[in-house]
Write a protein that holds these residues in place. Sequence first.
Motif, PDB file in Angstrom:
ATOM      1  N   LYS A  11       0.823  -1.216   0.000  1.00 36.89           N
ATOM      2  CA  LYS A  11       0.000   0.000   0.000  1.00 36.89           C
ATOM      3  C   LYS A  11       0.857   1.266   0.000  1.00 36.89           C
ATOM      4  CE  LYS A  11      -3.800  -2.295   2.464  1.00 36.89           C
ATOM      5  NZ  LYS A  11      -4.695  -2.279   3.637  1.00 36.89           N
ATOM      6  N   HIS A  20      -4.611   1.813  -7.168  1.00 41.83           N
ATOM      7  CA  HIS A  20      -5.646   2.729  -7.639  1.00 41.83           C
ATOM      8  C   HIS A  20      -5.311   3.052  -9.093  1.00 41.83           C
ATOM      9  CE1 HIS A  20      -6.898   7.191  -7.931  1.00 41.83           C
ATOM     10  NE2 HIS A  20      -7.961   6.454  -8.192  1.00 41.83           N
ATOM     11  N   HIS A  22       0.188   6.443   5.987  1.00 35.61           N
ATOM     12  CA  HIS A  22       0.575   5.250   5.253  1.00 35.61           C
ATOM     13  C   HIS A  22      -0.145   4.017   5.768  1.00 35.61           C
ATOM     14  CE1 HIS A  22       3.709   7.228   3.028  1.00 35.61           C
ATOM     15  NE2 HIS A  22       4.276   7.668   4.123  1.00 35.61           N
ATOM     16  N   SER A  38      -5.500   9.126  -2.932  1.00 34.13           N
ATOM     17  CA  SER A  38      -5.671   7.683  -2.795  1.00 34.13           C
ATOM     18  C   SER A  38      -4.856   7.131  -1.632  1.00 34.13           C
ATOM     19  CB  SER A  38      -5.254   6.986  -4.091  1.00 34.13           C
ATOM     20  OG  SER A  38      -5.321   5.580  -3.943  1.00 34.13           O
ATOM     21  N   ASP A  39      -5.323   6.020  -1.064  1.00 37.97           N
ATOM     22  CA  ASP A  39      -4.574   5.336  -0.017  1.00 37.97           C
ATOM     23  C   ASP A  39      -3.819   4.133  -0.573  1.00 37.97           C
ATOM     24  OD1 ASP A  39      -6.669   3.659  -0.576  1.00 37.97           O
ATOM     25  OD2 ASP A  39      -7.325   3.399   1.508  1.00 37.97           O
ATOM     26  N   ARG A  40      -3.645   4.098  -1.895  1.00 39.71           N
ATOM     27  CA  ARG A  40      -2.918   3.034  -2.563  1.00 39.71           C
ATOM     28  C   ARG A  40      -1.994   3.639  -3.611  1.00 39.71           C
ATOM     29  NH1 ARG A  40      -7.572  -0.039  -5.223  1.00 39.71           N
ATOM     30  NH2 ARG A  40      -8.592   1.997  -5.021  1.00 39.71           N
ATOM     31  N   THR A  50      -0.779   4.530  -7.282  1.00 48.48           N
ATOM     32  CA  THR A  50      -1.656   4.903  -8.393  1.00 48.48           C
ATOM     33  C   THR A  50      -0.975   4.707  -9.730  1.00 48.48           C
ATOM     34  OG1 THR A  50      -2.881   6.521  -7.073  1.00 48.48           O
ATOM     35  CG2 THR A  50      -2.940   6.802  -9.460  1.00 48.48           C
ATOM     36  N   ASP A  59       1.178   4.360  -0.888  1.00 46.75           N
ATOM     37  CA  ASP A  59       0.231   5.335  -1.422  1.00 46.75           C
ATOM     38  C   ASP A  59       0.882   6.581  -2.013  1.00 46.75           C
ATOM     39  OD1 ASP A  59       0.840   5.708   1.437  1.00 46.75           O
ATOM     40  OD2 ASP A  59      -0.468   7.445   1.313  1.00 46.75           O
TER      41      ASP A  59
END
Length: 694
Positions: free
Chosen positions: A183, A220, A420, A243-245, A247, A185
Amino acid sequence: MSAVAQSLTDPATRRMADALRMLAIDAVEAAKSGHPGMPLGMAEIAVALWDRHLKHNPRNPAWPDRDRFILSNGHGSMLLYGLLHLTGYDLPIDELKRFRQLHSKTPGHPEVGVTPGVETTTGPLGQGLANGVGMALAEALLAREFNRPGQRIVDHRTYVFAGDGCLMEGVSHEAASLAGTLKLDKLTVLYDDNGISIDGHVAQWFADDTPARFAAYGWHVVRDVDGHDVDAVDRALHAARASDRPTLICCRTVIGQGAPSKAGTHDVHGAPLGADEVERTRRALGWTYPPFVIPDEVRARFDANERGAAAEADWRARFDAYRKRYPGEAAEFERRTQGGLPAHWHDTVHALLRDADVAGESVATRKASQKAIAALARSLPEMLGGSADLTGSNLTDWPGAVEVRVDGENDGDNKNNDSHGLRGGNYLHYGVREFGMSAAMNGIALHRGYLPFGGTFLTFSDYSRNALRMAALMKTRAIFVFTHDSIGLGEDGPTHQAVEHAASLRLIPGLDVWRPCDTVETARAWISAVERDGPSCLLLSRQNLPFVTRSAAQIADIARGAYVLRDWAADSAHQQPVRIVLIATGSEVALALDAVAPLAAAGIAARVVSMPSTSVFDRQPREWRDAVLPPDVRRVAIEAGVRAFWRQYVGLEGGVVGIDTFGESAPAAALFEYFKLNTQALVDEARRVAHGGR
């Protein structure tokens, strides 16, 4: 120009993109070589990122909290050089005119350490993206470690430009899968989806549903962005920030955009446009300026000096406030991001070598390595270990190591209030991704703040070889741990038994390769790797190796790569015995030591030279090399690997005991006997060589 390009309603912004196009065209034309297609196609994407999002300071390209930008499709290097020149880096127009020329700051592919503002060397496709994963990982872990509530001194993003070629290469799959799992981000990849590679339209050989693939990785994905519309790319970049991911922004572009007859074809990928097409492109763009001339109003729009200095000044004010409240953490952050060793480092070195010597253990060097890691980690919190799904075999973990995990997989408070999804730690399970691990380690090292090391079996170094080569080219401070270093691996057989790998790695310029023979040499190898401003490989045994007694002077001499472990000895009945030098590494050092007595009984005085690092030995002064290997004395080398490598040390008149075939599946002891890698074989070869080949 195509219809999509006309969607740029702001003439001044369109002028910025065209300036990048023309600099690329002019430089490639002057060099009569290069890749103009990508710079022409990604010009608007570059303007959107560099003019509206990228946090950087041309006056100080190395300040710690800058955003990182990576041109993974490095063949389009003139796009980056144009951006660096126009935004204010120390890259004058004369260097762009010298594109691809000897000793210019504008080599054919971007090279870190050559061009100000270049973060990593790219060109081998896919590795830049993997480097970006490493950089984003380093940022996330540093934020976890150093940020405090209301005190965010680590808060930057990593941006990657990538093309179809990057996404076809397997290393990008490995790295993207890891990034999604973790993750990361603050990682954003802008994909130049133009459907063209050198051979033509990629639809015939690359029909992946790329957005779906990255979504499956946990990314994302922003689909179907008009890559020639700065505002559309800008909106996608804002979506990435929310986004929390990680991209992926899929940008539809036309390769060679603006070139009237070559746009959209593979002809524009890797060759100059030619004088006629250049002139037609100038007319099509309405660009009336001579080659390499950029109007002042366009330069003013690009200039990032003022806002870059302001961004860094804001960070330094926050860091000063952080320092007042957390002086110890601030000092540690500065030391680590500057790559320095702690003040007590010499005490650590002394204690590690002393303890290894006093313990006198006969253990596998992979186990000796684990003990060294444990001792070093107490003094070096920047050590970030890992393994490609072989932790229990590589022994790259240590007591007190904390596994890096994502939220939801372990308990504990998020004391630093960071956004994060990644939990802090100093040990990473890379999964079965040797290439991705090695390339990510390069990114971690380039980012600074951590000293990465990662393990796998030596035979699997083949999977990551190009990342090892790039580490050497870039001089990254990364440590590659390769265990199960020979046929001594045993029953797993020839698929897993390294034969040619040690020699192969030693051929890479700038890569230090260590194959230690016991606990003390292993400790010294680790110390040298930590101290080195460049990459190192440690080749370690699966099987136990006997401890070797040494003097303090000999322990010190290990750092020189090769040294005299046992000197001349012969039967007293021989007043002038024949002399010979036995050179050995790793597990074969014990065989060389065992050969001394039978050779002495035959009237041959043997010197045993342990050569744990040919790379380091080759850098020593001639006086040292001649003292260790006297030029007038014949030599025999023994190593459980291919023989040809050792000819440079023993000469044509010398001898080599080794193995020039693949191994077999059997217990290690049986294999060494079967392949005649034993003391008797060494004695026989030494006697033959000592007596002139008779």
